[in-house]
Design an enzyme around this catalytic site. Structure first.
Site, PDB file in Angstrom:
ATOM      1  N   HIS A 103      10.704  -7.946  49.431  1.00 19.57           N
ATOM      2  CA  HIS A 103      10.591  -7.664  47.988  1.00 19.57           C
ATOM      3  C   HIS A 103      11.521  -6.516  47.625  1.00 19.57           C
ATOM      4  CE1 HIS A 103       8.093  -4.572  49.826  1.00 19.57           C
ATOM      5  NE2 HIS A 103       8.147  -3.877  48.693  1.00 19.57           N
ATOM      6  N   ASP A 105      11.027  -3.116  45.046  1.00 25.69           N
ATOM      7  CA  ASP A 105       9.848  -2.489  44.447  1.00 25.69           C
ATOM      8  C   ASP A 105       9.762  -2.743  42.942  1.00 25.69           C
ATOM      9  OD1 ASP A 105       8.925  -1.486  46.856  1.00 25.69           O
ATOM     10  OD2 ASP A 105      10.169   0.313  46.703  1.00 25.69           O
ATOM     11  N   HIS A 260      13.390  -5.152  50.927  1.00 25.40           N
ATOM     12  CA  HIS A 260      12.894  -4.577  52.183  1.00 25.40           C
ATOM     13  C   HIS A 260      11.586  -5.235  52.590  1.00 25.40           C
ATOM     14  CE1 HIS A 260      11.197  -2.118  48.907  1.00 25.40           C
ATOM     15  NE2 HIS A 260      10.177  -1.892  49.707  1.00 25.40           N
ATOM     16  N   ARG A 275       5.722   7.981  50.132  1.00 22.96           N
ATOM     17  CA  ARG A 275       6.728   7.212  49.376  1.00 22.96           C
ATOM     18  C   ARG A 275       6.853   7.760  47.963  1.00 22.96           C
ATOM     19  NH1 ARG A 275       6.241   3.012  45.884  1.00 22.96           N
ATOM     20  NH2 ARG A 275       7.371   1.069  46.128  1.00 22.96           N
TER      21      ARG A 275
HETATM   22  C1  SIN Z   1       7.250  -0.394  50.810  1.00 23.36           C
HETATM   23  O1  SIN Z   1       7.322  -1.564  50.547  1.00 23.36           O
HETATM   24  O2  SIN Z   1       7.597   0.471  50.002  1.00 23.36           O
HETATM   25  C2  SIN Z   1       6.729   0.049  52.177  1.00 23.36           C
HETATM   26  C3  SIN Z   1       7.788   0.094  53.215  1.00 23.36           C
HETATM   27  C4  SIN Z   1       7.260   0.543  54.552  1.00 23.36           C
HETATM   28  O3  SIN Z   1       6.107   0.986  54.666  1.00 23.36           O
HETATM   29  O4  SIN Z   1       8.022   0.476  55.521  1.00 23.36           O
END
Ligand code: SIN
Length: 288
Positions: A103, A105, A260, A275
């Site tokens: 996806h 974000d 990602h 994050r």
């Molecule tokens: C995310 O999708 O922001 C999480 C990525 C992760 O935990 O590696």
């Protein structure tokens, strides 16, 4: 010496670079920050090691890329409302993890985030890597006829498959995160299928398997099949890189031109991340 000048070491020929010579716990000059931003433009995801910083320092560094992005549905930390804590405890039973599918974000937002900044507080002894895909290269390597075809198409995005009330049960599997699904997730957002990078002028496919729900002017079935074909091309292994986390590693990615995937392959181990996100602009298409 740290924070004098940076070294940029590509991790693949397609996407990603390790950055050396930076200590984010100390002042980073505008000049060095300009070099970091340039590396991000070129490599789309950049990696840093051994960065022992506080939540406030992380939020402040993220703000150097832009104002904090609006974070829907997910509860942020009481210590700092710009930070999401991503935690999977060793004894969690489910195989579902936050971010555990390809996806970008919140692409369903009118102005999806520009930068995501992820820092590892605690990592499993094995597994828990994050994968990244280059959506500029995905566009540039499409067959000519298909590239011409997508150039002026409009993609439809929504948070329905992740954040609508019918998906609350799925989010509740995240035992250590609080996600509050609402009907707002069903709103459909129109975005150019091909967006133009505001700095490099390069074009990238703006599509992903979770939030892309259709193509304007196509039937639901036709749109779904078209999106699936684009994602299959974009997510080919040769268009990706894989980051092995260590404690205090940081990944910073351009969310507008990447996808990602957080791998869930560390059952029985704890993984704990912080994050933050910087706001982006409404995607600009070719004709704009
Ligand atoms: C995310 O999708 O922001 C999480 C990525 C992760 O935990 O590696």
């Amino acid at each position: 010496m740290a924070n004098d000048s940076i070294r940029v070491l590509p991790v693949t020929g397609t996407i990603g670079a390790d950055i050396e010579g930076v200590d984010f716990s100390q002042d980073v000059s505008d000049e060095v920050f300009t070099q970091i931003r340039a590396a991000l433009v070129e490599h789309l995801v950049i990696f840093f090691r051994d960065q022992d910083i506080s939540l406030d320092q992380q939020a402040a560094l993220t703000r150097r890329f832009g104002p904090p992005a609006n974070i829907p549905f997910i509860e942020t930390m009481s210590e700092n409302s710009e930070v999401i804590e991503i935690v999977k405890e060793a004894d969690e039973k489910t195989r579902f993890v936050f971010g555990g599918a390809w996806h970008s974000d919140f692409s369903f937002q009118k102005e999806p985030p520009y930068v995501t900044f992820l820092r590892a507080k605690e990592v499993p002894a094995f597994g828990g890597d994050t994968l990244y895909a280059n959506m500029i290269n995905a566009y540039e390597t499409l067959p000519d006829a298909l590239r011409d075809k997508v150039d002026n198409m409009v993609g439809l995005h929504s948070g329905d498959r992740a954040y609508s009330p019918k998906m609350q049960g799925l989010q509740d599997l995240l035992e250590n995160m609080q996600v509050n699904n609402t009907e707002e997730a069903q709103v459909v957002q129109r975005h150019p299928l091909v967006r133009v990078h505001p700095e490099s002028g390069r074009r990238g496919l703006f599509v992903n398997p979770v939030y892309s729900v259709g193509i304007e002017g196509m039937s639901a079935e036709e749109g779904e099949a078209f999106i699936e074909g684009l994602n299959k091309h974009a997510l080919h292994e040769a268009n990706t890189c894989r980051f092995r986390w260590r404690q205090n590693s940081i990944a910073i990615w351009d969310n507008r031109f990447t996808q990602h995937y957080a791998l869930n392959d560390y059952a029985g181990k704890r993984r704990h991340m912080y994050r933050t996100t910087a706001a982006g602009e409404a995607p600009v298409g070719i004709g704009a």
